[in-house]
Scaffold this active site. Structure first.
Site, PDB file in Angstrom:
ATOM      1  N   PRO A  10      12.768 -11.789 -62.827  1.00  0.00           N
ATOM      2  CA  PRO A  10      14.091 -11.821 -62.072  1.00  0.00           C
ATOM      3  C   PRO A  10      15.016 -10.402 -62.305  1.00  0.00           C
ATOM      4  CG  PRO A  10      14.039 -13.123 -64.061  1.00  0.00           C
ATOM      5  CD  PRO A  10      12.693 -12.560 -64.101  1.00  0.00           C
ATOM      6  N   ASN A  11      15.531 -10.394 -61.025  1.00  0.00           N
ATOM      7  CA  ASN A  11      16.783  -9.219 -60.896  1.00  0.00           C
ATOM      8  C   ASN A  11      16.084  -7.890 -60.645  1.00  0.00           C
ATOM      9  OD1 ASN A  11      18.865 -11.143 -60.741  1.00  0.00           O
ATOM     10  ND2 ASN A  11      18.519 -11.154 -62.818  1.00  0.00           N
ATOM     11  N   ARG A  18      21.328  -2.155 -59.524  1.00  0.00           N
ATOM     12  CA  ARG A  18      21.706  -2.979 -60.936  1.00  0.00           C
ATOM     13  C   ARG A  18      21.935  -2.158 -61.762  1.00  0.00           C
ATOM     14  NH1 ARG A  18      18.223  -6.698 -64.305  1.00  0.00           N
ATOM     15  NH2 ARG A  18      19.694  -7.597 -65.592  1.00  0.00           N
ATOM     16  N   TYR A  23      19.567   0.684 -66.603  1.00  0.00           N
ATOM     17  CA  TYR A  23      18.222   0.392 -65.810  1.00  0.00           C
ATOM     18  C   TYR A  23      17.682   1.644 -64.991  1.00  0.00           C
ATOM     19  CZ  TYR A  23      18.830  -4.500 -67.269  1.00  0.00           C
ATOM     20  OH  TYR A  23      19.218  -5.550 -67.897  1.00  0.00           O
ATOM     21  N   ASN A  75       6.792  -6.855 -66.924  1.00  0.00           N
ATOM     22  CA  ASN A  75       8.323  -6.785 -67.369  1.00  0.00           C
ATOM     23  C   ASN A  75       8.843  -8.079 -66.967  1.00  0.00           C
ATOM     24  OD1 ASN A  75      11.074  -6.473 -67.334  1.00  0.00           O
ATOM     25  ND2 ASN A  75      10.847  -4.302 -66.742  1.00  0.00           N
ATOM     26  N   ALA A  78      14.636 -11.257 -67.810  1.00  0.00           N
ATOM     27  CA  ALA A  78      15.434 -12.217 -68.516  1.00  0.00           C
ATOM     28  C   ALA A  78      14.366 -13.247 -69.101  1.00  0.00           C
ATOM     29  CB  ALA A  78      16.601 -13.062 -68.076  1.00  0.00           C
ATOM     30  N   GLU A  99       3.591  -5.591 -72.313  1.00  0.00           N
ATOM     31  CA  GLU A  99       4.933  -5.895 -72.150  1.00  0.00           C
ATOM     32  C   GLU A  99       5.795  -4.582 -71.939  1.00  0.00           C
ATOM     33  OE1 GLU A  99       8.340  -8.268 -74.247  1.00  0.00           O
ATOM     34  OE2 GLU A  99       6.536  -8.162 -75.357  1.00  0.00           O
ATOM     35  N   HIS A 101       9.584  -2.928 -70.848  1.00  0.00           N
ATOM     36  CA  HIS A 101      11.060  -2.876 -70.595  1.00  0.00           C
ATOM     37  C   HIS A 101      11.831  -1.848 -70.366  1.00  0.00           C
ATOM     38  CE1 HIS A 101      11.038  -7.220 -71.745  1.00  0.00           C
ATOM     39  NE2 HIS A 101      10.477  -6.845 -72.777  1.00  0.00           N
ATOM     40  N   ARG A 108      20.477  -3.947 -77.640  1.00  0.00           N
ATOM     41  CA  ARG A 108      21.232  -4.719 -76.919  1.00  0.00           C
ATOM     42  C   ARG A 108      21.886  -6.005 -77.663  1.00  0.00           C
ATOM     43  NH1 ARG A 108      19.035  -4.860 -71.049  1.00  0.00           N
ATOM     44  NH2 ARG A 108      21.429  -5.456 -70.705  1.00  0.00           N
TER      45      ARG A 108
END
Length: 151
Positions: A10-11, A18, A23, A75, A78, A99, A101, A108
């Protein structure tokens, strides 16, 4: 030709606009294009899929199990911190997972420190921005070159 499946959660379709301070300024399309180029250089085909919907990502993972995909590059966005269902889908198809990111979740908010995927992944690439996708393609190709053939 070995197939790799790059999944984005998502996103991530909003990359480029964004929170570029977190990012980066690259769009998802630009990231996928560079990752596809790295895959071709390594003798692989990169399939790309992004969805904001958990069920669509689950269905795409299930489909990968029947498509002769050699490795998942994921990725989860969330969903990293919330989705046992996606974790179960990855385990069900028994494909190697890397994985990815863009940011480093451990620098964070505390709720981002827990991943439902890290312990089932070959490795985690985090904090290198868009370059992380190219590193993941390279890692997947090297892993598959060394791994015994399935069958």
């Amino acid at each position: 030709m070995t197939r790799l499946l790059l999944l984005n959660g998502p996103n991530l379709n909003l990359l480029g606009t964004r929170e570029p301070g977190i990012y980066g300024a690259d769009t998802l399309q630009a990231i996928e294009q560079r990752a596809s180029e790295r895959a071709r250089e390594a003798g692989c085909e990169l399939l790309c899929f992004q969805s904001n919907a958990e069920h669509a990502l689950i269905e795409r993972i299930h489909q990968a199990g029947a498509e002769d995909v050699g490795c998942l590059l994921f990725n989860p966005g969330a969903f990293t911190h919330t989705s046992i269902a996606l974790r179960d889908a990855v385990l069900a198809v028994r494909l190697p997972l890397i994985e990815i990111h863009l940011s480093n979740p451990h620098t964070r908010e505390p709720f981002r420190h827990r991943s439902y995927f890290s312990d089932i992944a070959l490795g985690v690439i985090a904090g290198f921005g868009a370059l992380g996708y190219e590193l993941a393609v390279r890692a997947a190709a090297q892993h598959l070159a060394r791994a015994p053939q399935r069958g």
